[in-house]
Structures are given as structure tokens and as C-alpha cells.
Design a protein around this motif. Structure first.
Motif, PDB file in Angstrom:
ATOM      1  N   LEU A   1      48.063  21.065  41.650  1.00 29.98           N
ATOM      2  CA  LEU A   1      47.166  21.332  40.415  1.00 29.98           C
ATOM      3  C   LEU A   1      46.248  22.551  40.773  1.00 29.98           C
ATOM      4  CD1 LEU A   1      45.468  17.665  40.672  1.00 29.98           C
ATOM      5  CD2 LEU A   1      46.502  18.785  38.698  1.00 29.98           C
ATOM      6  N   LEU A   2      46.158  23.109  42.045  1.00 30.02           N
ATOM      7  CA  LEU A   2      45.633  24.181  42.329  1.00 30.02           C
ATOM      8  C   LEU A   2      46.185  25.451  41.730  1.00 30.02           C
ATOM      9  CD1 LEU A   2      43.172  25.958  43.495  1.00 30.02           C
ATOM     10  CD2 LEU A   2      44.265  25.687  45.618  1.00 30.02           C
ATOM     11  N   ALA A   3      47.636  25.308  41.923  1.00 34.21           N
ATOM     12  CA  ALA A   3      48.669  26.365  41.556  1.00 34.21           C
ATOM     13  C   ALA A   3      48.487  26.632  39.987  1.00 34.21           C
ATOM     14  CB  ALA A   3      50.079  25.989  41.932  1.00 34.21           C
ATOM     15  N   ILE A   4      48.413  25.663  39.339  1.00 37.68           N
ATOM     16  CA  ILE A   4      48.267  25.795  37.823  1.00 37.68           C
ATOM     17  C   ILE A   4      47.044  26.648  37.583  1.00 37.68           C
ATOM     18  CG2 ILE A   4      47.830  24.559  35.612  1.00 37.68           C
ATOM     19  CD1 ILE A   4      49.497  22.274  36.807  1.00 37.68           C
ATOM     20  N   PHE A   5      45.989  26.618  38.151  1.00 43.21           N
ATOM     21  CA  PHE A   5      44.811  27.318  37.997  1.00 43.21           C
ATOM     22  C   PHE A   5      45.287  29.032  38.550  1.00 43.21           C
ATOM     23  CE2 PHE A   5      42.759  23.085  37.571  1.00 43.21           C
ATOM     24  CZ  PHE A   5      42.318  23.438  36.474  1.00 43.21           C
ATOM     25  N   LEU A   6      45.825  29.111  39.579  1.00 45.66           N
ATOM     26  CA  LEU A   6      46.156  30.457  40.267  1.00 45.66           C
ATOM     27  C   LEU A   6      47.047  31.030  39.281  1.00 45.66           C
ATOM     28  CD1 LEU A   6      46.610  29.439  43.916  1.00 45.66           C
ATOM     29  CD2 LEU A   6      44.506  30.583  42.890  1.00 45.66           C
ATOM     30  N   ARG A   7      47.950  30.322  38.682  1.00 45.07           N
ATOM     31  CA  ARG A   7      48.860  30.606  37.513  1.00 45.07           C
ATOM     32  C   ARG A   7      50.025  31.575  38.106  1.00 45.07           C
ATOM     33  NH1 ARG A   7      46.274  33.337  32.366  1.00 45.07           N
ATOM     34  NH2 ARG A   7      48.109  33.159  31.708  1.00 45.07           N
ATOM     35  N   SER A   8      49.640  32.720  39.187  1.00 41.37           N
ATOM     36  CA  SER A   8      50.551  33.381  39.719  1.00 41.37           C
ATOM     37  C   SER A   8      50.242  33.322  41.351  1.00 41.37           C
ATOM     38  CB  SER A   8      50.656  34.686  39.200  1.00 41.37           C
ATOM     39  OG  SER A   8      49.552  35.346  39.268  1.00 41.37           O
TER      40      SER A   8
ATOM     41  N   ASP B   1      36.294  35.379  51.857  1.00 41.89           N
ATOM     42  CA  ASP B   1      37.005  34.702  52.732  1.00 41.89           C
ATOM     43  C   ASP B   1      38.407  34.530  51.982  1.00 41.89           C
ATOM     44  OD1 ASP B   1      35.430  34.092  54.769  1.00 41.89           O
ATOM     45  OD2 ASP B   1      34.376  32.469  54.050  1.00 41.89           O
ATOM     46  N   LEU B   2      38.314  34.224  50.452  1.00 40.55           N
ATOM     47  CA  LEU B   2      39.456  33.844  49.672  1.00 40.55           C
ATOM     48  C   LEU B   2      40.405  35.156  49.515  1.00 40.55           C
ATOM     49  CD1 LEU B   2      38.148  31.486  47.022  1.00 40.55           C
ATOM     50  CD2 LEU B   2      39.901  30.961  48.602  1.00 40.55           C
ATOM     51  N   CYS B   3      39.678  36.233  49.530  1.00 34.00           N
ATOM     52  CA  CYS B   3      40.532  37.458  49.328  1.00 34.00           C
ATOM     53  C   CYS B   3      41.148  38.056  50.476  1.00 34.00           C
ATOM     54  CB  CYS B   3      39.509  38.793  48.668  1.00 34.00           C
ATOM     55  SG  CYS B   3      38.774  38.360  47.158  1.00 34.00           S
ATOM     56  N   GLN B   4      41.186  36.970  51.763  1.00 31.48           N
ATOM     57  CA  GLN B   4      41.961  37.526  52.870  1.00 31.48           C
ATOM     58  C   GLN B   4      43.356  37.343  52.380  1.00 31.48           C
ATOM     59  OE1 GLN B   4      40.334  35.902  56.317  1.00 31.48           O
ATOM     60  NE2 GLN B   4      38.208  36.476  56.018  1.00 31.48           N
TER      61      GLN B   4
ATOM     62  N   ILE C   1      45.177  36.852  45.996  1.00 32.36           N
ATOM     63  CA  ILE C   1      43.687  36.455  45.532  1.00 32.36           C
ATOM     64  C   ILE C   1      42.727  37.436  45.297  1.00 32.36           C
ATOM     65  CG2 ILE C   1      41.703  34.828  46.164  1.00 32.36           C
ATOM     66  CD1 ILE C   1      44.171  33.290  45.292  1.00 32.36           C
ATOM     67  N   GLY C   2      42.219  37.842  44.349  1.00 33.16           N
ATOM     68  CA  GLY C   2      41.323  38.836  44.243  1.00 33.16           C
ATOM     69  C   GLY C   2      40.212  38.452  43.222  1.00 33.16           C
ATOM     70  N   ASP C   3      39.399  39.160  42.526  1.00 33.75           N
ATOM     71  CA  ASP C   3      38.394  38.886  42.011  1.00 33.75           C
ATOM     72  C   ASP C   3      38.352  37.964  40.734  1.00 33.75           C
ATOM     73  OD1 ASP C   3      36.795  40.536  43.579  1.00 33.75           O
ATOM     74  OD2 ASP C   3      36.368  42.098  42.153  1.00 33.75           O
ATOM     75  N   THR C   4      39.618  38.179  40.067  1.00 32.95           N
ATOM     76  CA  THR C   4      40.135  37.438  39.020  1.00 32.95           C
ATOM     77  C   THR C   4      40.407  36.267  39.184  1.00 32.95           C
ATOM     78  OG1 THR C   4      40.835  39.393  37.806  1.00 32.95           O
ATOM     79  CG2 THR C   4      41.592  37.358  37.019  1.00 32.95           C
ATOM     80  N   LYS C   5      41.286  35.799  40.217  1.00 34.79           N
ATOM     81  CA  LYS C   5      41.498  34.396  40.698  1.00 34.79           C
ATOM     82  C   LYS C   5      40.220  33.800  41.202  1.00 34.79           C
ATOM     83  CE  LYS C   5      46.531  34.233  41.266  1.00 34.79           C
ATOM     84  NZ  LYS C   5      46.667  35.567  40.694  1.00 34.79           N
ATOM     85  N   TYR C   6      39.397  34.467  42.022  1.00 39.00           N
ATOM     86  CA  TYR C   6      38.134  33.857  42.351  1.00 39.00           C
ATOM     87  C   TYR C   6      37.249  33.491  41.485  1.00 39.00           C
ATOM     88  CZ  TYR C   6      33.706  33.354  44.901  1.00 39.00           C
ATOM     89  OH  TYR C   6      32.503  32.725  45.129  1.00 39.00           O
ATOM     90  N   SER C   7      36.974  34.353  40.165  1.00 42.19           N
ATOM     91  CA  SER C   7      36.255  33.797  39.127  1.00 42.19           C
ATOM     92  C   SER C   7      36.908  32.661  38.483  1.00 42.19           C
ATOM     93  CB  SER C   7      36.251  35.112  38.248  1.00 42.19           C
ATOM     94  OG  SER C   7      35.674  36.206  38.826  1.00 42.19           O
ATOM     95  N   GLN C   8      38.210  32.480  38.546  1.00 42.09           N
ATOM     96  CA  GLN C   8      38.712  31.605  37.541  1.00 42.09           C
ATOM     97  C   GLN C   8      38.662  30.206  38.415  1.00 42.09           C
ATOM     98  OE1 GLN C   8      42.778  32.898  37.720  1.00 42.09           O
ATOM     99  NE2 GLN C   8      42.722  33.894  35.808  1.00 42.09           N
ATOM    100  N   LEU C   9      38.810  30.221  39.904  1.00 42.68           N
ATOM    101  CA  LEU C   9      38.338  28.950  40.717  1.00 42.68           C
ATOM    102  C   LEU C   9      36.746  28.736  40.354  1.00 42.68           C
ATOM    103  CD1 LEU C   9      40.135  30.045  43.928  1.00 42.68           C
ATOM    104  CD2 LEU C   9      40.913  28.189  42.175  1.00 42.68           C
TER     105      LEU C   9
END
Length: 234
Positions: free
Chosen positions: A31-38, A69-72, A76-84
Motif C-alpha cells: 500500500l505504501l509503495a502505491i503512494f511512493l509510485r517509484s 529522517d525520511l530523506c536519509q 525519498i525527497g521533498d516530493t515524496k515526503y509531501s505526498q506522504l
């Protein structure tokens, strides 16, 4: 080696499985992977999602993590963090939409889910009260007391005044354990007993005391502890 989910057999891809079998058929990582998309050059989206869940200790801690923490993690960058963060807020708003004033809260799972969304992101211990009318419809919800990481001082008189002000027939009290399990402490049992007795004096019924932890919750009612609070279970 190509880590793209697009190269997987169609019946194994999370998005296709969701459409064919329903969201409940997918794991947290899928489920998380669907939101991450890539994913990244090293990992597919599902592999990246699994790494995040393993590293932070569950799905909820992933959503509660900071951008730093996520960008480590590569991918994962600003875009994916914003999506989450957007997904987390959408989930909260979706649940709150079903729990507005006047909505039926006779289902204990709805109450628990609502309280989880309200308290799970708190980094300090918070004590809250949910007021219900005689038909178990929501009147109001309030985070009343804020403490340290493992302690919160609660005024029973203020809890009762708030419930009376809202003309509550029933109340549910709740607090969180930000850095621990949902198992009640001796103090939690004592406080619940005191509030239970105080509610009886003003003819307000205490329906439950729910403790919210990262991956767990604990219901005093489900454990049979609101009728007899004389002993603390092991």
C-alpha cells in the motif's frame, strides 16, 4: 537488474492487485509503495517501502517521521515526503468526516480509529475526552491535558465540568503512550477508577478508557475493567 515494478508480472503488481482483489489484500509495504509510485536505482517502490517500515518499526512511524529522517533513504525527497504527509492528512480528514457532531459512534472500532488519528502523532503524553449524547452521537472532543513523554497530570474536576458543559450522557477518555506499548500502568488504573466513580456521582457514564500506542491500542472496557477496578491484571 531492473527493479521497476512495471517489469513484474501483472498479477503481482500492487496497483493491479488492489483493483482486482481489493485494498485489504495488500500488505502495508504494498500500500505504501502505491503512494511512493517509484523507488530508487537500488530498490523498487515495494522494496523501498519495506525498508522504511523495517527501519522505523511500522507503518504509522513512517508517516510520523520528519523530512530529515525520511530523506536519509535514496528515493525519498521533498516530493515524496509531501505526498506522504498529504496521504496522512487525507486519512485523518476522511475519518473525521464520519465522526462530526451528530454522527453515530455506537461502533467501538470507529471510536478507536478516531482516537488513534487524533493522538498517534503526539510526541508527548496527551489526555483527551470524547463526549457523546444518549444516542452515542458525538458532541465534542477535546485534548485537555498535556504532559511529558510518559506522564500527564489530569484534573478530574475539569473533566467533569467539560462533560457537563457539553451535556454529555457518555464519555470516552483516552491518552497516548508516545514511546511505549499500550499496556496500562498502575497510575492508569487508579485514574480510571477515580474518574469512573466521579462520573457516577453526576450520572454520566464512562464508556471506555482507551490507550493509544504506536502500533497498538488498549481498551479498558474490552478487558472488563470498568465494572470492577479492584484488581490490576497481570
Amino acid at each position: 537488474m531492473n527493479n521497476s515494478i512495471k517489469q513484474w508480472p501483472e498479477q503481482e503488481r500492487p496497483r493491479e492487485r488492489l483493483l482486482q482483489q481489493g485494498a485489504e489484500s495488500l500488505s502495508d509495504a504494498e500500500l505504501l509503495a502505491i503512494f511512493l509510485r517509484s523507488g530508487s536505482k537500488q530498490h523498487s517502490a515495494v522494496e523501498l517501502a519495506r525498508l522504511l517500515i523495517q527501519h522505523f518499526g511500522g507503518l504509522n512511524p513512517v508517516f510520523d517521521s520528519s523530512l530529515e529522517d525520511l530523506c536519509q533513504f535514496h528515493g525519498i525527497g521533498d516530493t515524496k515526503y509531501s505526498q506522504l504527509m498529504a496521504v496522512k492528512e487525507l486519512g485523518r480528514r476522511y475519518l473525521k468526516h464520519h465522526l462530526y457532531q451528530g454522527m453515530d459512534l455506537s461502533r467501538s472500532d470507529l471510536i478507536r480509529d478516531y482516537l488513534r488519528y487524533e493522538l498517534i502523532g503526539e510526541t508527548q503524553e496527551v489526555f483527551a475526552v470524547l463526549c457523546l449524547d444518549s444516542q452515542l452521537r458525538k458532541l465534542d472532543f477535546k485534548k485537555m491535558f498535556f504532559g511529558s513523554i510518559n506522564y500527564c497530570n489530569v484534573s478530574i474536576n475539569q473533566v467533569l465540568r467539560y462533560a457537563i458543559q457539553k451535556q454529555a450522557t457518555y464519555i470516552v477518555i483516552a491518552h497516548n503512550h508516545p514511546k511505549g506499548f499500550a499496556k496500562p500502568s498502575r497510575e492508569d488504573y487508579d485514574l480510571t477508577q477515580q474518574i469512573l466513580k466521579a462520573c457516577e456521582l453526576v450520572e454520566i457514564r464512562l464508556l471506555d478508557h482507551i490507550i493509544i500506542a504506536t502500533e497498538q491500542s488498549y481498551s479498558f472496557t474490552e478487558h472488563g475493567l470498568l465494572k470492577s477496578m479492584t484488581t490490576m491484571p497481570k
